[in-house]
Design an enzyme around this catalytic site. Structure first.
Site, short mmCIF file in Angstrom:
data_model
loop_
_atom_site.label_atom_id
_atom_site.label_comp_id
_atom_site.label_asym_id
_atom_site.label_seq_id
_atom_site.Cartn_x
_atom_site.Cartn_y
_atom_site.Cartn_z
N PHE A 179 6.55 -7.13 8.91
CA PHE A 179 6.63 -5.99 8.01
C PHE A 179 8.08 -5.64 7.72
O PHE A 179 8.86 -5.36 8.62
CB PHE A 179 5.88 -4.78 8.57
N ASP A 223 7.26 -6.24 -5.79
CA ASP A 223 8.21 -6.34 -4.68
C ASP A 223 7.81 -7.44 -3.72
O ASP A 223 8.63 -8.25 -3.29
CB ASP A 223 8.33 -4.99 -3.95
N ASP A 263 1.59 -10.27 -0.78
CA ASP A 263 1.13 -10.31 0.61
C ASP A 263 -0.28 -10.90 0.64
O ASP A 263 -0.44 -12.11 0.53
CB ASP A 263 1.20 -8.88 1.16
P1 IMP Z 1 -1.12 -7.22 -1.33
O1 IMP Z 1 -2.13 -6.63 -2.26
O2 IMP Z 1 -1.65 -7.36 0.06
O3 IMP Z 1 -0.51 -8.52 -1.84
O4 IMP Z 1 -0.02 -6.13 -1.14
C1 IMP Z 1 1.02 -5.98 -1.95
C2 IMP Z 1 1.66 -4.63 -1.69
O5 IMP Z 1 1.62 -4.28 -0.30
C3 IMP Z 1 3.10 -4.68 -2.05
O6 IMP Z 1 3.30 -4.31 -3.39
C4 IMP Z 1 3.71 -3.70 -1.08
O7 IMP Z 1 3.69 -2.42 -1.65
C5 IMP Z 1 2.82 -3.72 0.13
N1 IMP Z 1 3.39 -4.55 1.22
C6 IMP Z 1 2.94 -5.74 1.69
N2 IMP Z 1 3.71 -6.21 2.68
C7 IMP Z 1 4.69 -5.29 2.84
C8 IMP Z 1 5.84 -5.22 3.72
O8 IMP Z 1 6.14 -6.10 4.55
N3 IMP Z 1 6.61 -4.12 3.58
C9 IMP Z 1 6.37 -3.13 2.67
N4 IMP Z 1 5.32 -3.17 1.83
C10 IMP Z 1 4.49 -4.23 1.91
MG MG Z 2 3.89 -0.52 -1.80
#
Ligand code: IMP
Ligand code: MG
Length: 184
Positions: free
Chosen positions: A157, A105, A108
């Site tokens: 967010f 999705d 981040d």
């Molecule tokens: P990462 O490991 O930090 O890249 O995080 C990825 C996961 O964090 C995604 O699959 C989402 O489930 C969650 N995430 C990161 N940013 C958001 C946001 O703005 N809204 C909702 N979920 C988020």
């Molecule tokens: Mg998530």
């Protein structure tokens, strides 16, 4: 028109309307279909956030394909990543020799995808690419890039279209900016 629909009271503004999401997913589907012409990729969705995006994406792809899912947890209840990725449900399929497309999705910090990509690499697929609906490049800490990205957003967010805050808002048909007072 989206403007005539009721926006959820916890949402500050639209980041992508339903119509915009349709256009973005159609474009990703066309790109993937062209790049994988004659192949039979395996889409691996990262649950739970991917479920709506992936359902629309595979229907926008005009190629033979199969699907699998992994469940990982990286966030818990908050809005910042801990960096630790835990596998709750592993792959069901054997991905050796397969053309794998990981479906996320949102990219981040990159911790989740860099972990998952390495994890799958060890299982010797023919290829691995990443498709993410949303990309937040400003927040990246792990060296990872999406091969296909719907669109880039600033450090904020967002919820809806599968994305949650504390398991809420996944069913919103659009992507919206969550009001800061909801999580602060
Ligand atoms: P990462 O490991 O930090 O890249 O995080 C990825 C996961 O964090 C995604 O699959 C989402 O489930 C969650 N995430 C990161 N940013 C958001 C946001 O703005 N809204 C909702 N979920 C988020
Ligand atoms: Mg998530």
């Amino acid at each position: 028109m989206q403007e005539d629909m009721d926006m959820h009271p916890d949402v500050e503004r639209y980041i992508a309307t339903e119509d915009e999401l349709k256009g973005i997913v159609a474009r990703l589907g066309r790109q993937i279909s062209a790049d994988y012409k004659g192949k039979k990729p395996l889409f691996v969705g990262v649950l739970r956030g991917c479920f709506i995006f992936m359902a629309d994406l595979v229907r926008a792809c005009d190629i033979d394909c199969t699907v699998d899912f992994m469940v990982v947890s990286s966030y818990g209840q908050g809005t910042t990543s801990t960096g630790a990725v835990k596998i709750i449900k592993d792959l069901t399929e054997n991905i050796e020799g397969r053309d794998v497309i990981i479906v996320e999705d949102i990219l981040d910090s990159g911790n989740t995808l860099s972990y998952l990509k390495n994890y799958m690499m060890a299982r010797k697929p023919a290829s691995i690419r990443i498709v993410t609906l949303l990309d937040k490049p400003e927040r990246r800490v792990a060296p990872i890039k999406a091969d296909y990205a719907g669109f880039t957003i600033p450090d904020a967010f967002v919820v809806g279209y599968g994305l949650d805050y504390s398991e809420k808002y996944r069913n919103l048909p659009y992507i919206g900016l969550l009001k800061p007072e909801i999580y602060s």
